[in-house]
Design a protein around this motif. Sequence first.
Motif, PDB file in Angstrom:
ATOM      1  N   ARG A   9       1.051  -0.954   0.066  1.00  0.00           N
ATOM      2  CA  ARG A   9      -0.015   0.009  -0.041  1.00  0.00           C
ATOM      3  C   ARG A   9       0.852   1.410  -0.004  1.00  0.00           C
ATOM      4  O   ARG A   9       1.815   1.314   0.606  1.00  0.00           O
ATOM      5  CB  ARG A   9      -1.080   0.053   1.359  1.00  0.00           C
ATOM      6  N   TRP A  10       0.626   2.258  -0.844  1.00  0.00           N
ATOM      7  CA  TRP A  10       1.412   3.416  -1.113  1.00  0.00           C
ATOM      8  C   TRP A  10       0.349   4.477  -0.723  1.00  0.00           C
ATOM      9  O   TRP A  10      -0.767   4.704  -0.975  1.00  0.00           O
ATOM     10  CB  TRP A  10       1.708   3.540  -2.414  1.00  0.00           C
ATOM     11  N   THR A  12      -0.329   8.702  -1.138  1.00  0.00           N
ATOM     12  CA  THR A  12      -0.716   9.559  -2.351  1.00  0.00           C
ATOM     13  C   THR A  12       0.569   9.983  -3.119  1.00  0.00           C
ATOM     14  O   THR A  12       0.663   9.989  -4.306  1.00  0.00           O
ATOM     15  CB  THR A  12      -1.755  10.541  -1.883  1.00  0.00           C
ATOM     16  N   GLN A  14       3.459   9.045  -2.915  1.00  0.00           N
ATOM     17  CA  GLN A  14       4.298   7.879  -3.817  1.00  0.00           C
ATOM     18  C   GLN A  14       3.608   7.467  -4.980  1.00  0.00           C
ATOM     19  O   GLN A  14       4.346   7.272  -6.009  1.00  0.00           O
ATOM     20  CB  GLN A  14       4.220   6.572  -3.116  1.00  0.00           C
ATOM     21  N   TRP A  15       2.279   7.519  -5.082  1.00  0.00           N
ATOM     22  CA  TRP A  15       1.736   7.347  -6.548  1.00  0.00           C
ATOM     23  C   TRP A  15       2.068   8.232  -7.387  1.00  0.00           C
ATOM     24  O   TRP A  15       2.075   8.363  -8.665  1.00  0.00           O
ATOM     25  CB  TRP A  15       0.246   7.234  -6.100  1.00  0.00           C
ATOM     26  N   LEU A  18       5.320   7.866  -8.820  1.00  0.00           N
ATOM     27  CA  LEU A  18       5.561   6.769  -9.729  1.00  0.00           C
ATOM     28  C   LEU A  18       4.792   7.108 -11.019  1.00  0.00           C
ATOM     29  O   LEU A  18       5.466   6.866 -12.230  1.00  0.00           O
ATOM     30  CB  LEU A  18       4.687   5.681  -9.275  1.00  0.00           C
ATOM     31  N   PHE A  19       3.887   8.006 -10.893  1.00  0.00           N
ATOM     32  CA  PHE A  19       3.207   8.513 -12.418  1.00  0.00           C
ATOM     33  C   PHE A  19       4.256   9.273 -13.051  1.00  0.00           C
ATOM     34  O   PHE A  19       4.323   9.559 -14.237  1.00  0.00           O
ATOM     35  CB  PHE A  19       1.930   9.252 -11.896  1.00  0.00           C
ATOM     36  N   GLU A 138       7.576  -3.790  -3.252  1.00  0.00           N
ATOM     37  CA  GLU A 138       7.366  -2.423  -3.578  1.00  0.00           C
ATOM     38  C   GLU A 138       8.014  -1.996  -4.757  1.00  0.00           C
ATOM     39  O   GLU A 138       7.135  -1.576  -5.866  1.00  0.00           O
ATOM     40  CB  GLU A 138       7.965  -0.988  -2.566  1.00  0.00           C
ATOM     41  N   ALA A 142       6.129  -1.468  -8.732  1.00  0.00           N
ATOM     42  CA  ALA A 142       6.330   0.003  -9.357  1.00  0.00           C
ATOM     43  C   ALA A 142       6.677  -0.556 -10.621  1.00  0.00           C
ATOM     44  O   ALA A 142       6.444   0.134 -11.603  1.00  0.00           O
ATOM     45  CB  ALA A 142       7.324   0.742  -8.327  1.00  0.00           C
ATOM     46  N   VAL A 145       3.798  -1.208 -12.978  1.00  0.00           N
ATOM     47  CA  VAL A 145       2.970   0.065 -13.171  1.00  0.00           C
ATOM     48  C   VAL A 145       3.920   0.668 -14.389  1.00  0.00           C
ATOM     49  O   VAL A 145       3.165   1.257 -15.357  1.00  0.00           O
ATOM     50  CB  VAL A 145       2.769   0.921 -12.269  1.00  0.00           C
ATOM     51  N   PRO A 319      -0.141  -4.017 -13.246  1.00  0.00           N
ATOM     52  CA  PRO A 319      -0.178  -3.550 -11.571  1.00  0.00           C
ATOM     53  C   PRO A 319       0.031  -4.844 -10.886  1.00  0.00           C
ATOM     54  O   PRO A 319       0.149  -4.509  -9.520  1.00  0.00           O
ATOM     55  CB  PRO A 319      -1.670  -2.805 -11.572  1.00  0.00           C
TER      56      PRO A 319
END
Length: 452
Positions: A9-10, A12, A14-15, A18-19, A138, A142, A145, A319
Amino acid sequence: MSTGVTPVRWRTRQWILLFLFSGAIMLDGLENSMIAVAIPRIQAAFGVGAATAQWVPGAYILAFGAFLLLGGRCADLFGRKRVFVVGMAVFALVSVLGALADDVLLIIATRFVKGVAAGFTAPAAMSLLATTFAEGPERNRAFGVFNVFEASGYSSGLLVGGLLAAIDWRTTFVLPAVVAVALMLGALKYLPPDPPRADRPRLDVGGAVTLLLGTLLLVFTVVSDLGLWLSLGGFALSAALLVAFALIERRVAAPLIRLAIFRDREILAANASSFLLYGGAMGFQFVLALYLQNLNGWEPWHMSFVLLPAGLVVVLVGPRIGWLIGRYGVNRVLMTGLLSFLPCYLLLLRLGPEPALWMVLVPVSVIWGLGFALSLAALMVTGTTGVPDTEQGLAAGLLNSSLQIGGAFGLAVVTATITPASTLGDLYPGIWVILGFATLTLAAQALRRPTR
């Protein structure tokens, strides 16, 4: 029923990070596929032949492939955020210049500079991912994604590029500029500052020059139709430059690249398989494009719908890669992905005079997407596992170089095999070459240590 795998679980932030990292690799896919669709419009606008027009995409590929290793190492030495931000700024600026250009040679020049910028941003983004997400579940998730963005960038670029080129080919230069600016601003806001270095970074100039010239000449020789003797001369001279680079690195106090990294069998296997995987993948897409467009009169954006199932599989599976690796191990995931390409390419031998959408093309697309989703993410994991943070940029540059040069090499070999590609029968030798690449990709895994 419990699988024994702890879900990742990440937060916000971290997301968002990643994006940002994944957006950089998606931008590269967009750039390549959109320009490919716009080439006929650019030819018509400037009245140039195919020999000149081929360098509109070719200049980018040449620079990108040549600068990846240097770009990855510079990210390690001078700061990954700094390299990422500056690279995106340059990419956006020259994209705008390309949109305003009134000469095809200027367009080619801007494409070359964009390739240089991408040669810095791509390994910086990948090394930022590897150092932001801890090794293990993790990072595995990643990379899954990250792989989704990489695959969707190219496939969506075919469709978006076709629509934009129908309006005005210059819009295919504007969209990447907008994406690059968004990524640059996001990096400035959300990426933490580069950690301070205890020592002043020193760039090994002799090593940098010989590495750059060697890789530049190598990529140029692979992507250009020079004839037998000039090609052999190009390969020999690039090999001599790379040998000179290795000799320099052995003697300087602060080498650009620690040569011992090439003795790591895990990294060696990951790069060899990446080279061969992309060689087969680019050959596959080229054969499919010739079959659908040249022999059956399809538009380029029609082909994007044939590859849509592959993209959907990548989006669905990507994912979940972290969970799959945690549940079954990276070896099983990787080998399953690599093995998938064999039935996929064998199905291509059933291509007939008329496209068999449901019996051939859709199954090929689905299987190819599965193989791509599983194997590429797993190769990214194996190619960066155990590498210290100070060399993650180098590891990322190596992997990206293997992918790009391998793709160019595979495309060149398949092109030489199927020329003139005027009939369906001309394509079959190319399919056998693609199958050969898939088989060698599996064989390359014998380089790995059995315990890892």
